[in-house]
Structures are given as structure tokens and as C-alpha cells.
Design an enzyme around this catalytic site. Structure first.
Site, PDB file in Angstrom:
ATOM      1  N   ASP A 147      12.735 -16.646   0.030  1.00 42.36           N
ATOM      2  CA  ASP A 147      11.468 -16.023  -0.116  1.00 42.36           C
ATOM      3  C   ASP A 147      10.382 -16.620   0.715  1.00 42.36           C
ATOM      4  O   ASP A 147      10.426 -18.033   0.858  1.00 42.36           O
ATOM      5  CB  ASP A 147      11.189 -16.180  -1.533  1.00 42.36           C
TER       6      ASP A 147
ATOM      7  N   TYR B  69      -3.836  -4.647   0.137  1.00 38.95           N
ATOM      8  CA  TYR B  69      -3.021  -4.498   1.257  1.00 38.95           C
ATOM      9  C   TYR B  69      -3.652  -4.500   2.719  1.00 38.95           C
ATOM     10  O   TYR B  69      -3.262  -5.171   3.683  1.00 38.95           O
ATOM     11  CB  TYR B  69      -1.940  -3.600   1.023  1.00 38.95           C
TER      12      TYR B  69
ATOM     13  N   LYS C 176      -3.934  -6.961   6.057  1.00 37.78           N
ATOM     14  CA  LYS C 176      -3.393  -6.498   7.562  1.00 37.78           C
ATOM     15  C   LYS C 176      -4.596  -6.968   8.511  1.00 37.78           C
ATOM     16  O   LYS C 176      -4.111  -7.289   9.747  1.00 37.78           O
ATOM     17  CB  LYS C 176      -3.131  -5.188   7.502  1.00 37.78           C
TER      18      LYS C 176
HETATM   19  N1  SER Z   1       3.132   2.824   4.441  1.00 34.65           N
HETATM   20  C1  SER Z   1       2.269   1.893   3.900  1.00 34.65           C
HETATM   21  C2  SER Z   1       1.722   2.123   2.432  1.00 34.65           C
HETATM   22  O1  SER Z   1       1.775   3.248   2.002  1.00 34.65           O
HETATM   23  C3  SER Z   1       0.919   2.187   4.833  1.00 34.65           C
HETATM   24  O2  SER Z   1       0.962   1.059   5.912  1.00 34.65           O
HETATM   25  O3  SER Z   1       1.287   1.304   1.924  1.00 34.65           O
END
Ligand code: SER
Length: 343
Positions: free
Chosen positions: A63, A162, A166
Site C-alpha cells: 500500500d 480528487y 491532482k
Molecule cells: N475518470 C476520473 C473520474 O471520473 C476523472 O479523472 O474521477
């Protein structure tokens, strides 16, 4: 190249190992799960059968949050290129923001730190390649063009955790590439990121908000006569077939550093609405294919992402060019999803 894929059992990693071997590179693989539990097990086993010696380079489960073990693995293996793919996607990340930060940011930083401790055999900085995403963007007051175009220079104002991770990954990449002050025993990492569209393949993704498109292809391949997806029919975001995504990862990793003018590159391919994807699937079926559009909380995430992705720098710096548009992609995906469902 001697490459280590971290997150090798997932949607991208499970097909990258074969793509690297096909390009004449040596792939080593590690994932947080044992092979039998990985979403990409089928794709990996197909690559193991095709490339002798590859299966032996599947390493014991690790992990990325086990920082000491991860650092020790990298110090031991000294890969000249790392593909860092271990990440939570947008929907899972928003439900677990703390875990999303720890996996996506802390896991990446552990890897980068470990890579500062050695050089490539030719003395160059080791290379780390990592996906960024359309989710790095968000709506910007007074700048409707940001979501219309996905401009390479930003601005980047993500709305999901998310997306935040990034943007941090992009800035970490720039820092380890240029700003870190090398000292004895600690050098720079040549970090290269790709802002990816939603990626489509016969390996199911986990916990993304672009997954509605993958669900349409799998439903069509299964022979379902009706499917429900979680966005409006007019929802439009960038998409790319996995083969193009894999090629972009390998080509960016191989590109001579002197040709690169940035640490993060956009790569685009096609820009269909949900309804256009559904129609492309429907046209290839010989049975009814009713799509019910029932938006949920993920609609807001995809609405905050750009509808296009400008990628002129990738095209001019290292010759990026996508090969599959919606039609070519649909042919391939229906075929490959059927094969994957039959396994
Ligand atoms: N495919 C990804 C998502 O839906 C986007 O980068 O989180």
C-alpha cells in the site's frame, strides 16, 4: 527503460505493463491488492501469458500508505521510470476526502522523495509519470471559456478533493523537477504529468464520475436492453480510449527532456455527450437499448469539468496525436468488453 508501475492492478496499470513490454521496456508491477483481487486481473494475466518473464515481476502487495516499505522498494529496485497510478478517483475521493489526500498526495510524495535518492544509470534524473485529470479544472467566475476549452495554462479551480489532489500533484511535479535544490545524496526527479480525459477500456474503473460512459459500453456488450446512468443526456466531457492513453504515457516517458517545455501536458481525443455515446452503442446492437438518465450527486462533478481539452503543447513538443474517435472507440470497446465478460 526499467519501469515500476505503482497501482499496477487498476484500470490503467493493468494494461500499461503489456504496453511497456510491447515497446521493448521492462515493467515491474506493484499494487495494494494481491493479483486475484485486482480489477485488472484479466488484463494482467493476458499480458503475463504474452510476455515471458513478466509475471515474475509482479511484486508482493504494498500500500502506498506504507511509506517505509514503498521507499525501501524504490531504493532497492532503482527504476529509471516510475508510473505512479495509485489513486482514488473523484466519486470515491469525495466520499473519503482524507483517504483521497493520503493516497493521492502523500503516496505520491513518498515516491518522489524515494526517487531523489538515486540517479539513472546514465546519470540523468529518474523520471516519474503520473496522471492528472480534467478534474483539475473547475468553474472560474468571469471565465466561461475555461470549461469551454480546457486551456493548457489553466486557471485550475477544482471543486472535488480528487481535483485538488491532482493540482497538488502537478505543483509537486514542477517542484521536484525544477525547484528542489539538489544536495549530496538528494537530486531532482524529472516529473511528467498528463491531464487525462475520462478513460474507456474493458477494465472496469472504480469510483470515477466519468464511469457512466464505461457503464454504457459494458451494458451494450452484455446485451442489456435497458440501462440507467447517473448523468443528463446533454452531459459532455472529454473521453479517450485506453490504448491512446497508454501510448501517451509511454511516449511522454520516452520523450527527450530537452523537448519538454512543461511538466504537465493536456491530452485530448473526443468530446461526445452521454446521449451521443449511447447512440453510438445503440447503432451497433441488434436489440433495443433504452437509456434512462437519472442524475445523482456525480452530475455536479462532471458539470464542473471542461467540455474540451486543448492539447497543442503535447502535439508540438512530443508529437502527441490520438488515434481513436468515438466511432473507432465504440467498435473496440464493444468487442473488448464482450471478450472481458466472457473470461
Ligand atoms: N475518470 C476520473 C473520474 O471520473 C476523472 O479523472 O474521477
Amino acid at each position: 527503460m526499467k519501469a515500476l508501475i505503482i497501482g499496477a492492478g487498476g484500470q490503467i496499470g493493468s494494461e500499461l505493463a503489456g504496453a511497456l513490454e510491447a515497446a521493448g521496456h521492462e515493467a515491474w508491477m506493484v499494487d495494494h491488492q494481491p493479483l486475484e483481487k485486482c480489477a485488472g486481473r484479466g488484463a494482467l494475466e493476458a499480458s503475463f501469458a504474452q510476455y515471458p518473464g513478466l509475471a515474475a515481476r509482479w511484486l508482493p502487495a504494498l500500500d502506498v500508505l506504507q511509506a517505509d516499505r514503498l521507499a525501501a522498494l524504490i531504493a532497492d529496485l532503482r527504476p529509471d521510470t516510475v508510473f505512479h497510478l495509485a489513486a482514488l478517483l473523484s466519486a470515491t475521493g469525495e466520499a473519503n476526502p482524507d483517504l483521497c489526500w493520503r493516497v493521492n498526495v502523500d503516496g505520491l510524495r513518498t515516491t518522489l522523495e524515494a526517487m531523489t535518492r538515486y540517479r539513472r544509470p546514465d546519470g540523468a534524473d529518474p523520471v516519474l509519470v503520473c496522471p492528472s485529470s480534467i478534474a483539475a479544472y473547475g468553474p472560474v467566475t468571469g471565465r466561461p471559456d475555461v470549461l469551454e476549452r480546457g486551456p493548457e495554462e489553466g486557471p485550475l479551480e477544482p471543486t472535488t478533493m480528487y481535483g485538488v489532489t491532482k493540482v497538488v500533484a502537478e505543483r509537486l511535479g514542477a517542484w521536484y523537477s525544477h525547484q528542489l535544490k539538489p544536495t549530496a545524496g538528494r537530486g531532482r526527479v524529472d516529473t511528467r504529468l498528463l491531464r487525462f480525459p475520462g478513460l474507456l477500456s474493458a477494465v472496469p474503473p472504480g469510483g470515477g464520475s466519468s464511469d457512466y460512459a464505461n457503464e454504457l459500453f459494458f451494458a451494450g456488450a452484455r446485451g442489456d436492453q435497458a440501462v440507467q446512468i447517473f448523468v443528463r443526456p446533454d452531459t459532455r466531457i472529454p473521453f479517450m480510449h485506453m490504448d491512446d492513453a497508454l501510448r501517451s504515457l509511454v511516449e511522454l516517458a520516452e520523450a527527450p527532456r530537452a523537448r519538454l517545455t512543461r511538466t504537465t501536458y493536456n491530452v485530448g481525443a473526443c468530446y461526445p455527450t452521454a446521449e451521443e455515446i449511447a447512440e453510438a452503442v445503440r447503432r451497433r446492437l441488434d436489440h433495443p437499448f433504452e437509456v434512462r438518465y437519472v442524475p445523482d450527486h456525480r452530475q455536479a462533478f462532471v458539470d464542473s469539468w471542461p467540455r474540451r481539452l486543448e492539447d497543442g503543447a503535447a502535439r508540438s513538443d512530443w508529437g502527441w496525436s490520438h488515434r481513436l474517435d468515438l466511432e473507432g472507440m465504440t467498435d473496440r470497446l464493444l468487442h473488448d468488453c464482450r471478450a472481458s465478460l466472457a473470461r
